[in-house]
Design a protein around this motif. Structure first.
Motif, PDB file in Angstrom:
ATOM      1  N   CYS B 167     -57.010  29.578  41.854  1.00 46.12           N
ATOM      2  CA  CYS B 167     -57.025  30.966  42.333  1.00 46.12           C
ATOM      3  C   CYS B 167     -58.363  31.592  41.970  1.00 46.12           C
ATOM      4  O   CYS B 167     -58.844  31.406  40.849  1.00 46.12           O
ATOM      5  CB  CYS B 167     -55.937  31.796  41.664  1.00 46.12           C
ATOM      6  N   GLU B 168     -58.928  32.329  42.900  1.00 45.58           N
ATOM      7  CA  GLU B 168     -60.179  33.042  42.608  1.00 45.58           C
ATOM      8  C   GLU B 168     -60.015  34.509  42.981  1.00 45.58           C
ATOM      9  O   GLU B 168     -59.341  34.836  43.957  1.00 45.58           O
ATOM     10  CB  GLU B 168     -61.334  32.433  43.400  1.00 45.58           C
ATOM     11  N   ASP B 169     -60.616  35.375  42.188  1.00 45.95           N
ATOM     12  CA  ASP B 169     -60.498  36.808  42.436  1.00 45.95           C
ATOM     13  C   ASP B 169     -61.801  37.489  42.012  1.00 45.95           C
ATOM     14  O   ASP B 169     -62.440  37.054  41.049  1.00 45.95           O
ATOM     15  CB  ASP B 169     -59.314  37.386  41.633  1.00 45.95           C
ATOM     16  N   VAL B 170     -62.183  38.518  42.739  1.00 50.00           N
ATOM     17  CA  VAL B 170     -63.377  39.301  42.378  1.00 50.00           C
ATOM     18  C   VAL B 170     -62.946  40.753  42.227  1.00 50.00           C
ATOM     19  O   VAL B 170     -62.344  41.324  43.134  1.00 50.00           O
ATOM     20  CB  VAL B 170     -64.471  39.201  43.462  1.00 50.00           C
ATOM     21  N   ARG B 171     -63.229  41.328  41.073  1.00 54.45           N
ATOM     22  CA  ARG B 171     -62.832  42.720  40.803  1.00 54.45           C
ATOM     23  C   ARG B 171     -64.081  43.582  40.582  1.00 54.45           C
ATOM     24  O   ARG B 171     -64.908  43.255  39.737  1.00 54.45           O
ATOM     25  CB  ARG B 171     -61.946  42.798  39.557  1.00 54.45           C
ATOM     26  N   HIS B 172     -64.192  44.653  41.330  1.00 57.43           N
ATOM     27  CA  HIS B 172     -65.301  45.606  41.181  1.00 57.43           C
ATOM     28  C   HIS B 172     -64.742  46.853  40.501  1.00 57.43           C
ATOM     29  O   HIS B 172     -63.755  47.408  40.972  1.00 57.43           O
ATOM     30  CB  HIS B 172     -65.856  46.012  42.550  1.00 57.43           C
ATOM     31  N   TYR B 173     -65.393  47.293  39.443  1.00 58.34           N
ATOM     32  CA  TYR B 173     -64.886  48.465  38.717  1.00 58.34           C
ATOM     33  C   TYR B 173     -65.945  49.565  38.612  1.00 58.34           C
ATOM     34  O   TYR B 173     -66.519  49.783  37.545  1.00 58.34           O
ATOM     35  CB  TYR B 173     -64.419  48.055  37.319  1.00 58.34           C
ATOM     36  N   PRO B 174     -66.221  50.264  39.711  1.00 58.01           N
ATOM     37  CA  PRO B 174     -67.163  51.387  39.613  1.00 58.01           C
ATOM     38  C   PRO B 174     -66.583  52.478  38.716  1.00 58.01           C
ATOM     39  O   PRO B 174     -65.383  52.768  38.780  1.00 58.01           O
ATOM     40  CB  PRO B 174     -67.272  51.879  41.062  1.00 58.01           C
ATOM     41  N   ILE B 175     -67.438  53.043  37.882  1.00 55.86           N
ATOM     42  CA  ILE B 175     -66.978  54.054  36.910  1.00 55.86           C
ATOM     43  C   ILE B 175     -67.923  55.253  36.969  1.00 55.86           C
ATOM     44  O   ILE B 175     -69.142  55.074  36.982  1.00 55.86           O
ATOM     45  CB  ILE B 175     -67.005  53.465  35.477  1.00 55.86           C
ATOM     46  N   PHE B 176     -67.365  56.443  37.002  1.00 58.04           N
ATOM     47  CA  PHE B 176     -68.190  57.655  36.947  1.00 58.04           C
ATOM     48  C   PHE B 176     -67.528  58.642  35.999  1.00 58.04           C
ATOM     49  O   PHE B 176     -66.414  59.085  36.243  1.00 58.04           O
ATOM     50  CB  PHE B 176     -68.347  58.256  38.347  1.00 58.04           C
ATOM     51  N   TYR B 177     -68.186  58.944  34.894  1.00 55.49           N
ATOM     52  CA  TYR B 177     -67.634  59.823  33.865  1.00 55.49           C
ATOM     53  C   TYR B 177     -68.559  61.000  33.620  1.00 55.49           C
ATOM     54  O   TYR B 177     -69.782  60.841  33.587  1.00 55.49           O
ATOM     55  CB  TYR B 177     -67.473  59.061  32.537  1.00 55.49           C
TER      56      TYR B 177
END
Lengths: 441, 470
Positions: B167-177
């Motif tokens: 299984c392959e997965d790509v997770r993008h986690y843009p963050i703006f604080y």
């Protein structure tokens, strides 16, 4: 390792930049038990490196990598050098020029390094068995964990400074639940030591069981202003909150209620707060910080008067003073930030005397300490524990609040015992705080 | 890590050579930028990367684990050999099974993205911060300082296990604080904080998102500055949907994670029983498009789904990893998550929410004679076994005669998750999300949570008791 780091520093220098590199390499043995089965058995090495570069106008960039090879460090250094132009100039950024330092060789314990994974497994099992044997109401052990680690730290910068340190640590921790009818209560006990020989399994098991049993049949009491006795663990947690306002960087930025308070009374005159990075009894010691500045023992607060902030090179330059050697990094966060080592209050009493000082709430667990606003000092936390009368721990309470400001708390500290407990970088002892606002029914 | 299938099979079979029911290789490649504006300038630009692989062997319910930051065949083979020795030493007479073949699993796409962070220049990333700076400078002159953080970590994972799955997965986690600090005429400081994140590409950073994040942060700081000390004691509390689902995540969700049920949580032995108000339905959903907790596969290679935890007051089941599912004799729910390749997977939430009800949010506020309106929640802490919790209220107001009046400072909520769910008597027809990084067992996991506006008839509010008498 020195050669590998040196190559990255040469690269940074070739770009006409200053730079510092901290490399942590850690060998870990770790076993957890739960309900008689191995929950985790891990043995292995891990590393992390933090790189910081500064250009000639004081722009800063950083990078972190876990690939501790010549290629890995070089790639991370290249990223740093590419990024530095996007920051803005700041004349106060600089690197250390302190070449001399004391090599600490007594913080490493060979017995801890030689302890086998089988021995660690045996200790983790013993911890679970001991806890379950102490009270029939202990129905669940979530995790009984014992681990040891041998860490090596290498610091170097483009001023040709190279410093290293070698540490050992061992820890044991257990979390469990007591159940009586429909009610359940969690308990937690732990110890962090320099050597695995100093881990006291029986003591940790008893601490966790006492906490869990104490939480059963707890009630919510009426609101009011009450005297509070903090357990060593909770005192240490509260003291760790003080690090943010004591940070020279936050003072420079106007983000501390302690700004412009040097020389002023900020706490009860009974309060003496010490930073003690070379304390022989502490689990973590260091003779230099992660900017390469040598550490020293000093008082943050003396007889209630604020004496100094914790200053790294940046804040010392901005505040026109000397760095105090308080820029610490860790294997999980290898970029230095302001902190303290073995910060604690100087004792002026005993646990026994404190427990006999009248009716009070003895707080063994506080939730939400990380929600204390370090900028304003305001807090509103959940507390649980036992009511103390005439030295006796009587009925349990839970689900109540204690609210106020850190400033008020510092002014109301009255008695401090000497039963110190270390939680990582801070140490706490039983402490009496008078007249705090407590919310309940 | 791109080894041949036969090499993966060899490593898995080596790991299982001492016996065991399950083995897996977990590979991770993590990288991203972090840009920070503070102290009136772009203070720091940072790049973080992490790469490595681990092997886990499970043998009759016990877990053996090893990892390396150089994920090549030789290193993985060596770890596998060591693990199989450990398993055999602990359990000498286990049956041995072998993996025969591996198949790439079909890809779902709950997190479509348009713009990869790697294709965006640093200048464009810096621009997101500049937009927030411009907005905050104009918002209110009492906002004296602000900190803005931009982050764009990407986490690629690959799981190869003894069930024959790749299984392959790509997770993008843009963050703006954004953290805003307001100062009153006495020099007292008040903090507001707002953060947003999803699981999608650079298109996350819209002008609207940037403006809303900055505005909410500044508004919280000003509300505290203009507010009064919160009272302490028992109150009726209306929690706005804008507060997000922190309470349901922390105080209730954790207790329904199967590993904590096994540790004695308040939800143990209660499946199919009515445990809370009929108005309450709670789900943990890993499939909601682009939410921060959404995944195609969890970190054990299990496809994610919508897991119903409580339906109209009745406990329907728990969240599971492969290990806990086996112990309970049920299917894993895709909740096995880990912070990095150096961590073992544990049962974690994804997007947890109380489903919308039928009440009008305005009617809920009007129904309260005297109480507290919680508009924004800050962080908190929970005893995961009992469900006792503490949460900071970062923006709260008094409700008097059905109207929102004075803003409050220094308030917190203290209570018990199960008791709160039992007592909820009004559930709004709206829904609001919050995001965070959930901490458990020393590991962080990106999550989101949501709730409609709800009314809690009685809960303890932490505030200040005036006066000096005890």
């Amino acid at each position: 390792m020195k050669d590998i780091i040196q190559k990255s520093l040469e690269y940074i220098k070739s770009k006409k930049l200053k730079g510092i590199i901290n490399v942590f390499v850690e060998n870990e043995k770790n076993v957890s038990f739960s309900l008689g089965k191995i929950d985790e058995l891990t043995e292995g090495e891990k590393g992390n490196a933090g790189i910081k570069v500064i250009d000639n106008e004081g722009r800063v960039a950083t990078s972190v990598t876990n690939i501790i090879t010549e290629q890995g460090l070089l790639e991370a250094s290249e990223k740093c050098c590419e990024l530095v132009k996007y920051s803005e100039p700041d004349e106060f950024n600089d690197i250390s020029n302190q070449k001399e330092y004391e090599l600490i060789d007594w913080a490493y314990d060979i017995d801890t390094e030689n302890t086998t994974i089988d021995k660690i497994m045996e200790m983790a099992k013993q911890l679970e068995d001991k806890a379950k044997s102490l009270d029939d109401r202990i129905k669940f052990v979530r995790k009984s964990n014992v681990s040891s680690s041998i860490s090596k730290l290498y610091f170097a910068n483009t001023n040709n400074i190279f410093k290293k340190a070698h540490y050992s640590n061992a820890s044991a921790v257990i979390s469990l639940s007591a159940v009586e009818g429909e009610e359940s209560s969690m308990g937690f006990g732990f110890e962090l030591k320099q050597s695995i020989r100093l881990i006291d399994i029986d003591l940790i098991a008893k601490e966790a069981v006492d906490n869990a049993i104490g939480g059963l049949k707890a009630k919510i009491l009426n609101s009011g202003r009450k005297d509070i006795i903090l357990s060593p663990f909770v005192t240490a947690q509260l003291l760790s909150v003080l690090m943010t306002p004591l940070s020279g960087e936050n003072v420079c930025k106007g983000k501390s209620f302690l700004k412009d308070k040097i020389g002023e009374k900020i706490a009860n005159e009974k309060v003496n707060l010490i930073h003690d990075p070379m304390s022989g009894s502490a689990p973590i010691v260091s003779s230099f910080d992660n900017e390469g500045i040598n550490t020293k023992r000093f008082s943050f607060i003396e007889n209630g008067v604020l004496k100094t902030y914790a200053n790294n090179i940046y804040s010392a330059n901005a505040l026109k003073t000397e760095p105090t050697g308080n820029a610490f990094a860790s294997p999980t966060n290898p970029l230095p930030s302001l902190g303290s080592l073995n910060m604690h209050l100087v004792s002026n009493s005993t646990r026994n005397r404190i427990l006999n000082s009248g009716e009070a709430l003895y707080v063994t667990n506080a939730m939400g300490l990380h929600t204390v606003d370090p900028i304003s000092g305001r807090f509103s936390i959940q507390i649980s524990g036992r009511v103390v009368r005439e030295g006796n721990l009587e009925e349990s309470f839970r689900g109540m609040t204690m609210a106020g400001t850190v400033q008020e708390m510092l002014n109301n500290i009255d008695l401090i015992a000497s039963d110190f407990k270390y939680i990582g970088y801070v140490s706490g002892s039983t402490t009496l705080i008078k007249d705090m606002s407590v919310g309940g029914k | 890590m791109n080894l041949e299938k036969k090499e993966y099979i060899d490593i898995l079979n080596t790991a299982l050579a001492g016996g065991g029911d399950y083995a897996e290789i977990f590979y991770e490649d993590y990288k991203g930028n972090l840009l920070k504006y503070d102290n009136g300038k772009f203070e720091e630009s940072s790049y973080r990367s992490r790469k490595g692989a681990s092997i886990r062997v499970v043998a009759i319910g016990e877990t053996f684990f090893g990892h390396t930051n150089e994920a090549n065949y030789e290193n993985l083979k060596k770890i596998a050999e060591n693990l199989s020795k450990s398993v055999k030493k602990r359990n000498p007479n286990l049956d041995i099974f072998t993996v025969q073949s591996l198949e790439n699993q079909p890809k779902t796409n709950f997190m479509p993205f348009e713009k990869s962070f790697e294709d965006i220049s640093i200048e464009n990333k810096v621009d997101t911060i500049k937009k927030a700076v411009e907005y905050l400078k104009e918002y209110d002159e009492r906002i004296k300082m602000f900190t803005i953080m931009y982050g764009d970590p990407v986490r690629k994972v690959k799981i190869i296990n003894s069930e024959g799955k790749i299984c392959e997965d790509v997770r993008h986690y843009p963050i703006f604080y954004v953290i805003s600090i307001a100062m009153n005429e006495k020099g007292e400081l008040f903090t507001g904080m707002e953060g947003n994140s999803e699981n999608r590409g650079f298109e996350f950073f819209t002008d609207e998102l940037i403006k809303e994040t900055a505005k909410n942060s500044a508004r919280q700081a000003i509300a505290q500055l203009e507010g009064e000390d919160s009272p302490a004691g028992e109150f009726t509390v209306v929690m706005s949907s804008e507060a997000g689902g922190t309470m349901i995540h922390e105080a209730c969700g954790h207790g329904m994670e199967a590993d904590l049920v096994l540790a004695g949580s308040a939800y143990r032995d209660k499946v199919d029983k009515e445990i809370v108000s009929k108005k309450v339905t709670v789900v943990d959903d890993g499939t909601i498009a682009n939410k921060r907790g959404t995944l195609n596969f969890d970190d054990e290679g299990t496809s994610t789904d919508k897991t119903i935890l409580i339906e109209k007051g009745v406990l329907k089941g728990y969240m599971h990893s492969k290990l806990t599912a086996k112990k309970f004799g049920v299917k894993p729910t895709g909740n096995g998550r880990r912070e990095s390749y150096m961590h073992l997977p544990v049962v974690r939430m994804r997007n947890t929410l109380i489903e919308s009800g039928e009440d009008n949010p305005e009617d809920i506020i009007k129904s309260v004679e005297k109480g507290i309106f919680v508009k924004k929640m800050g962080g908190g802490q929970v005893d995961v076994i009992s469900g006792d919790f503490q949460f900071k209220v970062t923006e709260g107001y008094m409700i008097e005669n059905g109207e929102i009046t004075t803003s409050l400072r220094g308030a917190s909520l203290v209570g018990n998750g199960l008791e709160v769910l039992r007592s909820i008597d009004m559930v709004g027809n709206d829904l609001g999300y919050a995001v965070g990084t959930c901490g458990k067992d020393g590991q962080g996991a990106p999550v989101s949570d949501a709730q409609p506006t709800i009314r809690i008839p009685k809960i303890i509010v932490g505030g200040v008791v005036k006066g000096g008498s005890k």
